[in-house]
Every structure is written in C-alpha cells, then in structure tokens.
Design an enzyme around this catalytic site. Structure first.
Site, PDB file in Angstrom:
ATOM      1  N   TYR A 173       0.465  -1.352   0.172  1.00 17.20           N
ATOM      2  CA  TYR A 173      -0.175   0.405   0.304  1.00 17.20           C
ATOM      3  C   TYR A 173       0.562   1.702  -0.468  1.00 17.20           C
ATOM      4  CZ  TYR A 173      -4.774  -2.008   0.758  1.00 17.20           C
ATOM      5  OH  TYR A 173      -5.883  -2.363   0.960  1.00 17.20           O
ATOM      6  N   LYS A 220       3.181 -15.151   2.392  1.00 20.84           N
ATOM      7  CA  LYS A 220       2.908 -15.763   1.832  1.00 20.84           C
ATOM      8  C   LYS A 220       4.710 -16.502   1.409  1.00 20.84           C
ATOM      9  CE  LYS A 220       0.867 -17.596  -2.580  1.00 20.84           C
ATOM     10  NZ  LYS A 220       0.417 -18.825  -2.424  1.00 20.84           N
ATOM     11  N   ASP A 251      -2.986 -17.990   0.588  1.00 26.09           N
ATOM     12  CA  ASP A 251      -4.047 -18.753  -0.192  1.00 26.09           C
ATOM     13  C   ASP A 251      -5.029 -19.736   0.417  1.00 26.09           C
ATOM     14  OD1 ASP A 251      -1.825 -19.915   0.147  1.00 26.09           O
ATOM     15  OD2 ASP A 251      -2.273 -20.607  -1.894  1.00 26.09           O
ATOM     16  N   ASP A 257      -6.521  -6.983   3.839  1.00 25.34           N
ATOM     17  CA  ASP A 257      -8.221  -6.064   3.459  1.00 25.34           C
ATOM     18  C   ASP A 257      -8.187  -7.398   2.676  1.00 25.34           C
ATOM     19  OD1 ASP A 257      -9.423  -3.774   2.171  1.00 25.34           O
ATOM     20  OD2 ASP A 257      -7.887  -4.395   0.440  1.00 25.34           O
ATOM     21  N   ASP A 265     -12.269  -8.545   4.253  1.00 23.06           N
ATOM     22  CA  ASP A 265     -13.758  -8.232   3.860  1.00 23.06           C
ATOM     23  C   ASP A 265     -14.388  -9.778   3.165  1.00 23.06           C
ATOM     24  OD1 ASP A 265     -13.916  -5.641   3.223  1.00 23.06           O
ATOM     25  OD2 ASP A 265     -14.370  -6.323   1.134  1.00 23.06           O
TER      26      ASP A 265
END
Ligand code: IPM
Ligand code: MG
Length: 354
Positions: free
Chosen positions: A138, A189, A221, A245, A249
């Site tokens: 970001y 990851k 994942d 983020d 959600d």
C-alpha cells in the site's frame, strides 16, 4: 474525550448521524464527550480540493480519537490518484501512525442464518483479524508507471516490511491473543515472497516473548480457503496490509453482512481511528437503508480501546445485541419474519435499548 468526526461520502453521513446520536446519549448521561466534524475523501475534495484537507488532519491530530464514516464515490473516480477519496483515508492512517488495525468478526446468534455459510459453521464465531495498516504494498516505494525496455507501459508497486514494523504489529497480536484464547495464526505468502519470509522469521522470534500463546503460520491462499471451510478454527489472525484487506472482507460475510463489522486502527499510544469496514455504498446512499450498526459498534470499540470506558462500551454493544434480539433488521440483514427498518429507525431502536 475529544472526537474528530469525519462522515465522508456516500452513506457515510447517514451512518455517522446515528453514531452521533449514540454519543449524544452517552454525553447526556455524563460522559465528557466533545465532537468536531471535518471533511475527508470526496467531501474533502469538494470542500478544499484535497481528500485530506489541512484543517481535517489538524483536527484529527488534536483529537483523542477519530470516528470515520466511509469514503469514495463514482463522481471522484475520474480524478488523478492523489486526489481520489481513498487517498484521504490512506494518508490519515499513515500520518497518524495507525499501524494496528483490529477487525473483529463476531456472529450474533440471531444473524447466524444470514451468513452465506451454513449456520453450524459460523454459530458462535468470534474472530479477530489484526491487519498491519501503514506498510506493505500500500505504501512501499518505488511505485508508479514506467516503460519496459521494449517500450511497453507497465505499472509497478513495492511490497516491503522492515523488521521493526513486523515486530511492533506482532507484539500487538500476541498481546491480544494472550487476552483471548491464546491462539494466534500468522498469515503470509512465505512460499513465494521475500517480504513474507522475513515476516514469518520475525513473528516466530517475537513468539519467544509469549510462551503461553500457541503460534501457527498459514499461507494466505490456504487461509482464504480455511475461512470458509472451517472458520471456527481461528481465533486471532495476524497479517499484513493487503492480505488483511482481503481476508477481512471475506470474514465479514461469515457474520451475515459487511454492514455489521466495526474496526479500530491504533497508534502506539492507543489513539485510534474507528470506522466500519464497509465502504461508502453509493448505490444506496441517501435512501435511509444503510445499516448503521457497524459504525455504532465502532463507537463501542472507541470507548473500549482509546478511552478505556469499558462500561459505556458494553452499554453500546449490549444495545446493538438487544435490537437484533428484538428483530430489527436493515435490508442487508433482513430475513423473513423480522422487522425491516431504515437507517434512522435502527438508530432509534439502539437509543431506546441504551
Ligand atoms: C478498507 C478499504 C480501504 C483499504 C480502501 C478504501 C483504501 O478497503 O479499509 O479495507 O484498502 O484499506
Ligand atoms: Mg477493504
């Protein structure tokens, strides 16, 4: 308690109005609350030509806490990136040093059947996602647009985390896990990204300071898959900015609606910005249909985390639980047999329950 109130765009002003009524109620009952309103996002651009006007950042710096609605709208999508509403949000997080973002996903018993998953998978779910908020892809530099050797345009961003950034967010995560069920899952990851390899090393090193917390690691994942396969295996999830983020959600839907999830973003001194995790929902703005509960629950988090007003915080949270038990539902959580209400009527019900 000085609170900077930034309604923002879309449904932001409507849901903030209901949160302000909750604050007024607490004030009438003796809490020393002072609110001052400022513009952010598209509203900031309209008012001062900047998604984070100087007056707003000054207000936020002076305040003990910030209450924010939501930013963004189609009208502003044509602006250059630096003027887009989202930049106002990213800049205020960065400028106030709000690196620790708490996103709880709690399934209220009455809403278990509103989840897109089978009730038995989500009943009783109480998950805390801790998202690092001021680093990662970001904010990493360099970023931008350039030409490849063959003359083609390319866009690029930089994912990075320093050791100290990982250490401080890891300590917040272990502190939270210590107070909950002592289970922490760090999501990365590390099978692909160097940033994640360092992340995993540092989190593992910090875990030595917290022998009572059981630490596990999971690839992002797999975490995305496990969240919808067996969400109750998690208690506290620690992750970086972009993974957090996305996963937050996803987790919101376990609870029935993204309209139910509050969040807290805090600096090293627990000064915080509190906002619903949902966006500005331009499609329903101005129609009195948005769910104000995530914003009202954000007020509850503010009282707890920044002001340490545990009783008042619980009073607000209990009021929310009570209106759900009474059967009041905005459109996003509506089910047959319940009483459908608008934004303002949901606010009325919360105030009555308080
Ligand atoms: C969030 C939002 C923001 C983010 C956007 C609006 C910049 O999605 O708070 O999760 O990506 O952090
Ligand atoms: Mg998001």
């Amino acid at each position: 308690m000085k609170i900077a109130v930034l309604p923002g765009d879309g449904i932001g002003p409507e849901i903030i109005d209901q949160a302000l009524r909750v604050l007024d109620t607490l004030k009438a009952d003796g809490l020393a609350i002072e609110c001052e309103v400022g513009a952010i996002g598209g509203a900031g651009y309209d008012e001062a030509g900047d998604p984070l006007p100087d007056r707003t950042i000054a207000l936020a710096r002076e305040a003990d806490a910030v209450l924010l609605g939501a930013v963004g709208g189609p009208k502003y999508d044509v602006l250059p990136r630096a003027m887009r509403p989202e930049q106002g949000l990213l800049r205020i997080r960065k400028e106030l040093g709000l690196f620790a973002n708490l996103r709880p996903a709690v399934v209220y018993p009455e809403l278990a059947s509103a989840s897109s998953l089978k009730s038995e998978l989500v009943e009783g779910l109480d998950l805390m996602i801790l998202r690092e908020l001021t680093g990662d892809i970001y904010f990493g530099q360099p970023r931008g647009r350039r030409q490849t050797e063959s003359g083609e345009d390319e866009g690029f961003d930089t994912m990075k985390y320093s050791v100290s950034e990982i250490e401080r967010i890891a300590r917040v995560a272990f502190d939270i896990a210590e107070k909950r069920s002592r289970k922490l899952c760090s999501v990365d990851k590390a099978n692909v990204l160097d940033t994640s390899i360092l992340w995993r090393e540092v989190v593992t090193k910090i875990s030595a300071e917290y022998p009572s917390v059981e630490l596990s690691h999971m690839y992002v994942d797999n975490a995305a898959m496990q969240l919808v396969r067996e969400p109750k295996q998690f208690d506290v999830i620690l992750t970086g900015n972009i993974f957090g983020d996305i996963l937050s959600d996803e987790a919101s839907m376990l609870t029935g609606s993204i309209g139910m999830l509050p969040s807290a973003s805090m600096d090293v001194n627990r000064k915080g910005l509190f906002e619903p995790i949902h966006g500005s929902a331009p499609d329903i703005s101005g129609k009195n249909v948005a769910n104000p509960l995530a914003t009202i629950l954000s007020v509850s988090m503010m009282l707890k985390y920044t002001f340490n007003e545990i009783e008042a915080s619980e009073r607000v949270e209990s009021a929310v639980k009570s209106v759900l038990a009474q059967g009041f539902r905005t459109a996003d959580i509506f089910q047959e047999g319940a009483q459908r209400v608008g934004t303002r009527e949901m606010g009325d019900a919360v105030i009555r329950a308080m």
